[in-house]
Scaffold this motif. Sequence first.
Motif, mmCIF file in Angstrom:
data_model
loop_
_atom_site.group_PDB
_atom_site.id
_atom_site.type_symbol
_atom_site.label_atom_id
_atom_site.label_comp_id
_atom_site.label_asym_id
_atom_site.label_seq_id
_atom_site.Cartn_x
_atom_site.Cartn_y
_atom_site.Cartn_z
ATOM 1 N N SER A 1 31.811 -33.179 -64.238
ATOM 2 C CA SER A 1 33.197 -33.489 -64.597
ATOM 3 C C SER A 1 33.401 -34.998 -64.544
ATOM 4 O O SER A 1 32.568 -35.723 -64.020
ATOM 5 N N TRP A 2 34.529 -35.420 -65.065
ATOM 6 C CA TRP A 2 34.883 -36.840 -65.003
ATOM 7 C C TRP A 2 35.063 -37.217 -63.542
ATOM 8 O O TRP A 2 35.520 -36.433 -62.734
ATOM 9 N N CYS A 3 34.711 -38.422 -63.208
ATOM 10 C CA CYS A 3 34.722 -38.791 -61.790
ATOM 11 C C CYS A 3 35.706 -39.893 -61.441
ATOM 12 O O CYS A 3 36.348 -40.447 -62.295
ATOM 13 N N CYS A 4 35.613 -40.173 -60.213
ATOM 14 C CA CYS A 4 36.044 -41.434 -59.616
ATOM 15 C C CYS A 4 37.524 -41.521 -59.282
ATOM 16 O O CYS A 4 38.122 -42.587 -59.374
ATOM 17 N N SER A 5 38.093 -40.414 -58.885
ATOM 18 C CA SER A 5 39.436 -40.470 -58.318
ATOM 19 C C SER A 5 39.305 -40.234 -56.820
ATOM 20 O O SER A 5 38.234 -39.911 -56.325
ATOM 21 N N ASP A 6 40.389 -40.358 -56.125
ATOM 22 C CA ASP A 6 40.367 -40.135 -54.681
ATOM 23 C C ASP A 6 40.214 -38.663 -54.315
ATOM 24 O O ASP A 6 39.906 -38.338 -53.178
ATOM 25 N N VAL A 7 40.416 -37.761 -55.272
ATOM 26 C CA VAL A 7 40.422 -36.337 -54.951
ATOM 27 C C VAL A 7 39.382 -35.509 -55.703
ATOM 28 O O VAL A 7 39.357 -34.295 -55.579
ATOM 29 N N ASP A 8 38.504 -36.130 -56.477
ATOM 30 C CA ASP A 8 37.555 -35.330 -57.256
ATOM 31 C C ASP A 8 36.331 -34.882 -56.460
ATOM 32 O O ASP A 8 35.524 -34.106 -56.948
ATOM 33 N N ASP A 9 36.178 -35.383 -55.235
ATOM 34 C CA ASP A 9 35.109 -34.935 -54.352
ATOM 35 C C ASP A 9 33.715 -35.331 -54.852
ATOM 36 O O ASP A 9 32.741 -34.637 -54.591
ATOM 37 N N ASN A 10 33.626 -36.430 -55.605
ATOM 38 C CA ASN A 10 32.347 -36.905 -56.115
ATOM 39 C C ASN A 10 31.956 -38.262 -55.545
ATOM 40 O O ASN A 10 31.018 -38.886 -56.027
ATOM 41 N N GLY A 11 32.645 -38.737 -54.536
ATOM 42 C CA GLY A 11 32.382 -40.063 -53.987
ATOM 43 C C GLY A 11 31.057 -40.184 -53.258
ATOM 44 O O GLY A 11 30.424 -41.233 -53.279
#
Length: 189
Positions: A142-152
């Motif tokens: 999925s698209w990434c890099c927000s505070d809530v996407d759980d991909n950090g």
Amino acid sequence: MVLRGALLLVLSWIIPTLAAWPPTFPLRTSGCWIVDQQGVRVKLVCVNWAGAEVKDGIVGGLHVRRASSIALTFRDMGFNCVRFPWSVWMVQTDPVSPQRHLLATNPELHGKSTLEILDAVIDACALAQLLVLLDNHVSDGSWCCSDVDDNGLWYNSRWKTSDWMQAHMKLASRYARQPWVIGSELRNE
């Protein structure tokens, strides 16, 4: 005048890089430089070819142009390297895409899995003499890099550290005999 000066500066950096092309494999490091088997410095001039990291697991543009044509365009633009973002999801599930429209101008890829499609795209890059860097961009497709996407981080509630490591090992094994694949980023930036 400024544009002409900037263009000359870019060309003065790219042209010597491509003058000794292709490099002799394998590549290695020498101090802070990447060098080829002869010790000639290899400067990476990379472009990002996104898509394998998102929900379809397929690099972009294959609905409009052939993979070989896109690779040759990158080379003709002065790039010598392509960075492919990928997701743990794409590597670990390796789905066959039912979305044939994403591969409209590459019908030989219809019915192939996402990793088989990536193989074909990497082969097209190798034929165009483009180095390849693999980039584990995200865990989920999925698209990434927000505070809530759980991909950090390299793990989340859906993908354990062992899944991330297995995905890296799977790609390393898959491309071990492809000299144009020169490296892999452990995680996006």
